[in-house]
Motif scaffolding. Structure first.
Motif, PDB file in Angstrom:
ATOM      1  N   ILE A  40      -2.846   6.822   2.319  1.00  0.00           N
ATOM      2  CA  ILE A  40      -3.168   5.847   3.362  1.00  0.00           C
ATOM      3  C   ILE A  40      -2.508   6.223   4.679  1.00  0.00           C
ATOM      4  N   ARG A  41      -1.253   6.669   4.627  1.00  0.00           N
ATOM      5  CA  ARG A  41      -0.550   7.044   5.857  1.00  0.00           C
ATOM      6  C   ARG A  41      -1.219   8.214   6.564  1.00  0.00           C
ATOM      7  N   SER A  42      -1.905   9.066   5.811  1.00  0.00           N
ATOM      8  CA  SER A  42      -2.558  10.222   6.424  1.00  0.00           C
ATOM      9  C   SER A  42      -3.807   9.834   7.210  1.00  0.00           C
TER      10      SER A  42
ATOM     11  N   VAL B 245      -4.181  -1.548   5.010  1.00  0.00           N
ATOM     12  CA  VAL B 245      -4.041  -2.294   3.753  1.00  0.00           C
ATOM     13  C   VAL B 245      -3.845  -3.773   4.064  1.00  0.00           C
ATOM     14  N   ILE B 246      -4.625  -4.604   3.370  1.00  0.00           N
ATOM     15  CA  ILE B 246      -4.466  -6.051   3.455  1.00  0.00           C
ATOM     16  C   ILE B 246      -4.429  -6.599   2.038  1.00  0.00           C
ATOM     17  N   ASP B 247      -3.293  -7.135   1.652  1.00  0.00           N
ATOM     18  CA  ASP B 247      -3.132  -7.701   0.316  1.00  0.00           C
ATOM     19  C   ASP B 247      -3.529  -6.708  -0.779  1.00  0.00           C
ATOM     20  N   ARG B 248      -3.018  -5.481  -0.647  1.00  0.00           N
ATOM     21  CA  ARG B 248      -3.206  -4.385  -1.594  1.00  0.00           C
ATOM     22  C   ARG B 248      -4.623  -3.800  -1.564  1.00  0.00           C
TER      23      ARG B 248
ATOM     24  N   GLY C 257     -11.265   0.576  -1.422  1.00  0.00           N
ATOM     25  CA  GLY C 257     -10.422   0.748  -2.607  1.00  0.00           C
ATOM     26  C   GLY C 257      -9.224  -0.175  -2.566  1.00  0.00           C
ATOM     27  N   GLU C 258      -8.238   0.162  -3.378  1.00  0.00           N
ATOM     28  CA  GLU C 258      -7.014  -0.634  -3.413  1.00  0.00           C
ATOM     29  C   GLU C 258      -5.848   0.238  -3.814  1.00  0.00           C
ATOM     30  N   LEU C 259      -4.652  -0.299  -3.679  1.00  0.00           N
ATOM     31  CA  LEU C 259      -3.461   0.456  -4.049  1.00  0.00           C
ATOM     32  C   LEU C 259      -3.414   0.673  -5.558  1.00  0.00           C
ATOM     33  N   ALA C 260      -2.974   1.837  -5.946  1.00  0.00           N
ATOM     34  CA  ALA C 260      -2.810   2.124  -7.372  1.00  0.00           C
ATOM     35  C   ALA C 260      -1.761   1.185  -7.967  1.00  0.00           C
ATOM     36  N   PRO C 261      -1.868   0.864  -9.263  1.00  0.00           N
ATOM     37  CA  PRO C 261      -0.932  -0.090  -9.880  1.00  0.00           C
ATOM     38  C   PRO C 261       0.532   0.290  -9.742  1.00  0.00           C
ATOM     39  N   ASP C 262       0.827   1.594  -9.668  1.00  0.00           N
ATOM     40  CA  ASP C 262       2.220   2.023  -9.567  1.00  0.00           C
ATOM     41  C   ASP C 262       2.745   2.002  -8.136  1.00  0.00           C
ATOM     42  N   GLN C 263       1.889   1.619  -7.183  1.00  0.00           N
ATOM     43  CA  GLN C 263       2.307   1.586  -5.790  1.00  0.00           C
ATOM     44  C   GLN C 263       2.836   0.203  -5.424  1.00  0.00           C
ATOM     45  N   PRO C 264       3.926   0.134  -4.651  1.00  0.00           N
ATOM     46  CA  PRO C 264       4.449  -1.174  -4.227  1.00  0.00           C
ATOM     47  C   PRO C 264       3.491  -1.845  -3.248  1.00  0.00           C
ATOM     48  N   SER C 265       3.654  -3.133  -3.047  1.00  0.00           N
ATOM     49  CA  SER C 265       2.770  -3.883  -2.157  1.00  0.00           C
ATOM     50  C   SER C 265       3.118  -3.708  -0.687  1.00  0.00           C
ATOM     51  N   PHE C 266       4.202  -3.016  -0.411  1.00  0.00           N
ATOM     52  CA  PHE C 266       4.614  -2.800   0.976  1.00  0.00           C
ATOM     53  C   PHE C 266       5.093  -1.360   1.122  1.00  0.00           C
ATOM     54  N   GLU C 267       5.173  -0.919   2.362  1.00  0.00           N
ATOM     55  CA  GLU C 267       5.573   0.453   2.632  1.00  0.00           C
ATOM     56  C   GLU C 267       7.057   0.672   2.364  1.00  0.00           C
ATOM     57  N   SER C 268       7.402   1.914   2.087  1.00  0.00           N
ATOM     58  CA  SER C 268       8.784   2.234   1.726  1.00  0.00           C
ATOM     59  C   SER C 268       9.747   2.050   2.902  1.00  0.00           C
TER      60      SER C 268
END
Length: 272
Positions: free
Chosen positions: A29-31, A44-47, A98-109
């Motif tokens: 996403i950052r790319s 990203v909005i709500d994953r 799409g959406e964030l993968a399950p192993d990804q946090p809901s917010f940026e690092s």
């Protein structure tokens, strides 16, 4: 809306993964921040991941305000900027990729989890207390009072002619009311806020509402962020004053410009 239960004080949201949606990581996403070779803009909005590359040019709030969140999580900004979620959902459906993968946090690092939780809990408390609900009587009296002042200013020009007296009479407080209209804080429907804002700032003050909204939306999307907040896009020489002082100088300059615009609208020839 997708964000139901977002501000309930919980540390993180958990949602079932849809089988038909593509899964992404934060690195992917950052790319897509609009600065790469593809120039694509994802946010990203709500994953959920949305491609706003083409939509950004048609975005009612302006292309820059949405591009400032390209490659980032825009959940909190989305909630803050859009009062009518039913209307916005129509646009979101066609942009979903799409959406964030399950192993990804809901917010940026790079974001502090505890700070996000505190902010969302605070917003939830404010909404429950009804502090975001407008008082129509209050805003009607505000509108009525500066309409009376505007009429008084015209009468002053008619009676005294072009002099310093009507110049002072032109310094009326329409700026704050159109500011609330620009934030869609007066009426529940955005269109009524926009229409009255045009009356106040375009007709009564003689300044374009589109110009003000374009700059002010960016300011609230990325407040006090250099190169993104227009309030801080100042001449390099001002930095010689130091960052805190230079910021105050540019903010005062903006309010002076708004006041001069109101005066010029009422008295184009200026004070004599």
């Amino acid at each position: 809306w997708l964000g139901v239960g977002l501000y309930n004080g919980q540390a993180e949201m958990t949602q079932p993964v849809s089988a038909f949606l593509q899964l992404f990581t934060w690195e992917e996403i950052r790319s897509h921040n609009g600065r790469g070779q593809s120039r694509e803009q994802w946010l990203v909005i709500d994953r959920k991941v949305y491609d706003v590359s083409r939509f950004s040019k048609r975005h009612p709030g302006g292309s820059r305000v949405i591009s400032h969140y390209a490659g980032q999580d825009a959940t909190d900004a989305f909630v803050a900027f859009h009062n009518d979620k039913t209307l916005v959902k129509k646009y979101l459906k066609s942009l979903l990729i799409g959406e964030l993968a399950p192993d990804q946090p809901s917010f940026e690092s790079n974001k502090k989890k505890s700070l996000l939780e505190d902010f969302r809990e605070l917003r939830c408390t404010i909404e429950k207390m009804g502090l975001l609900r407008p008082n129509y009587v209050f805003f009607f009296l505000i509108f009525l009072h500066f309409v009376v002042l505007d009429a008084a200013s015209w009468l002053t020009v008619w009676y005294f002619g072009i002099s310093f007296v009507p110049f002072l009479a032109g310094m009326i407080q329409m700026g704050w009311f159109q500011h609330d209209l620009g934030h869609c804080s007066v009426f529940r429907k955005p269109k009524w806020n926009r229409l009255l804002q045009i009356v106040v700032i375009n007709v009564l003050k003689g300044l374009p509402a589109s110009w003000w909204n374009h700059l002010h939306n960016q300011h609230h999307a990325k407040p006090n962020c250099f190169r993104k907040d227009p309030d801080l896009n100042m001449h390099p020489l001002l930095f010689s004053l130091g960052k805190p002082l230079s910021v105050e100088v540019i903010r005062c300059s903006l309010w002076v410009l708004l006041a001069v615009g109101a005066v010029w609208h009422l008295n184009p020839s200026g004070p004599v």
